[in-house]
Motif scaffolding. Sequence first.
Motif, short mmCIF file in Angstrom:
data_model
loop_
_atom_site.label_atom_id
_atom_site.label_comp_id
_atom_site.label_asym_id
_atom_site.label_seq_id
_atom_site.Cartn_x
_atom_site.Cartn_y
_atom_site.Cartn_z
N LEU A 226 0.83 -1.20 0.00
CA LEU A 226 0.00 0.00 0.00
C LEU A 226 0.87 1.25 0.00
N LEU A 227 1.82 1.29 0.91
CA LEU A 227 2.70 2.47 1.02
C LEU A 227 3.56 2.64 -0.23
N ASP A 228 3.99 1.53 -0.81
CA ASP A 228 4.83 1.59 -2.01
C ASP A 228 4.07 2.20 -3.17
N GLY A 229 2.82 1.74 -3.38
CA GLY A 229 2.04 2.26 -4.50
C GLY A 229 1.75 3.74 -4.37
N VAL A 230 1.35 4.16 -3.17
CA VAL A 230 1.03 5.57 -2.95
C VAL A 230 2.28 6.44 -3.11
N SER A 231 3.38 6.02 -2.51
CA SER A 231 4.60 6.84 -2.57
C SER A 231 5.17 6.87 -3.99
N ARG A 232 5.02 5.79 -4.72
CA ARG A 232 5.52 5.76 -6.09
C ARG A 232 4.79 6.77 -6.96
N GLN A 236 6.30 10.21 -8.74
CA GLN A 236 6.15 10.46 -10.18
C GLN A 236 5.53 11.82 -10.47
N THR A 237 4.66 12.27 -9.57
CA THR A 237 3.93 13.53 -9.80
C THR A 237 4.48 14.67 -8.94
N ASP A 238 5.53 14.39 -8.19
CA ASP A 238 6.24 15.39 -7.38
C ASP A 238 5.30 16.09 -6.40
N ARG A 239 4.55 15.28 -5.66
CA ARG A 239 3.69 15.82 -4.62
C ARG A 239 3.86 15.03 -3.33
N GLU A 240 3.53 15.69 -2.24
CA GLU A 240 3.64 15.08 -0.93
C GLU A 240 2.33 14.41 -0.55
N VAL A 241 2.43 13.35 0.25
CA VAL A 241 1.26 12.66 0.78
C VAL A 241 1.19 12.92 2.29
N LEU A 258 8.76 -1.06 9.43
CA LEU A 258 8.61 -0.43 8.12
C LEU A 258 9.03 1.04 8.20
N THR A 259 9.83 1.45 7.25
CA THR A 259 10.23 2.84 7.14
C THR A 259 9.39 3.52 6.09
N LEU A 260 8.77 4.61 6.47
CA LEU A 260 7.91 5.31 5.52
C LEU A 260 8.74 5.94 4.41
N PRO A 261 8.28 5.83 3.16
CA PRO A 261 8.95 6.53 2.06
C PRO A 261 8.93 8.03 2.32
N GLU A 262 9.91 8.74 1.79
CA GLU A 262 10.04 10.17 2.07
C GLU A 262 8.86 10.98 1.54
N GLU A 263 8.13 10.44 0.59
CA GLU A 263 6.99 11.18 0.03
C GLU A 263 5.79 11.21 0.98
N ILE A 264 5.78 10.34 1.99
CA ILE A 264 4.64 10.24 2.90
C ILE A 264 5.00 10.84 4.25
N ARG A 265 4.22 11.84 4.67
CA ARG A 265 4.42 12.47 5.97
C ARG A 265 3.26 12.10 6.90
#
Length: 375
Positions: A226-232, A236-241, A258-265
């Motif tokens: 779930l986290l991978d798909g959202v962060s990917r 790609q669209t250069d936006r934060e979650v 699990l370490t959260l991807p940098e795109e997800i805050r």
Amino acid sequence: MTADSDGVSQVAIVLGTRPEIIKCAPLIKACDRRGVDCLLVHTGQHYSEDLDQVFFDQLELPTPDYNLEVGSRSHGEQTGRMLEGIEDVLDEHVPDVVLVQGDTNSTLAGALAAAKSNIDVGHVEAGLRSFDREMPEETNRVVTDHISDYLFPPTEETKGYLERESVSGEIVVAGNTVVDSLYEYRDLATEKSQILSTLGLTEDDFYLLTAHRAENVDDRDSFAQLLDGVSRFAAQTDREVVYPIHPRAQSRLDEFGLTLPEEIRTVEPLDFLDFLRLEAAASLVFTDSGGVQEETCILGTPCVTLRYTTERPETAYVGANCLAGLDPDDVVEAASTMLGKHADWDVPFGDGHAAERILDTLAAGAEPETAEVPK
């Protein structure tokens, strides 16, 4: 109820979670406007201050007459304790009807306690079906519908499910009370909430994520997907979650390492007005919540559902929502389809007068033909 209420003098409302508080608020206020004696029973299913009392405060609702403080337990123990506590309340007060909303353990316990006490049951938001019996909520919905005397499906489709199952209660398409709530509070959220500036966000330039369902967050692989798909997609669209994280989900992140991807805050759970403001301001919402699927549809925000089934198919039919599942490639594809979609869809959940329609039905002794939802 009032003098023309056909003998109904007291309505009990049983609730226990954030969505139930929001969706029952219009019913509580409608009772107050009509001078109806409303007995409010809180099971305490959500026991965190962040997930509970703040919603009563912001929605300007009265303090519950009873709070059973059941808290988090296994499904069986939680439901059993609720059943025992609600039964004691009903034995003392004997209301004319008990209203329950949705599909939680509080819903099931309230309906069972009333039915076993020979008190009429009204199920608000009846007839929803995901057709996935692995979901505990699906069992709660089906059982509650089949022991209810009044069933208030939000749409014609949900009415059809009830008719095909030959439920014995009276069926009245009332619309969804969440429309009542959002129509009342969305402007207030825009006016009063400071959440965008607090989080340093620009309207329509971020994504919102909610993920809390057991099948998603209690399984390490599912949560990671779930986290991978959202962060990917965010990368790609250069936006934060922005992810207001449920305490349960946070504990699973820690447990699984699990370490959260940098795109997800992640941020702390939000109050009603702040979350409503984020839903309305996001350019896209990712969710596994049924309620959020409804809310985004009403607010005009495109939604991607991180599940394989949904009990809110109307949101997909009108083009407001896309069912993605958990595979990262599918999540990215669904998000690409939904991003930038214009909110020109019709809201399928009624006109914002569901609560009045429900009380009209109770007062009239449930005459479905008098309570149709305007198109």
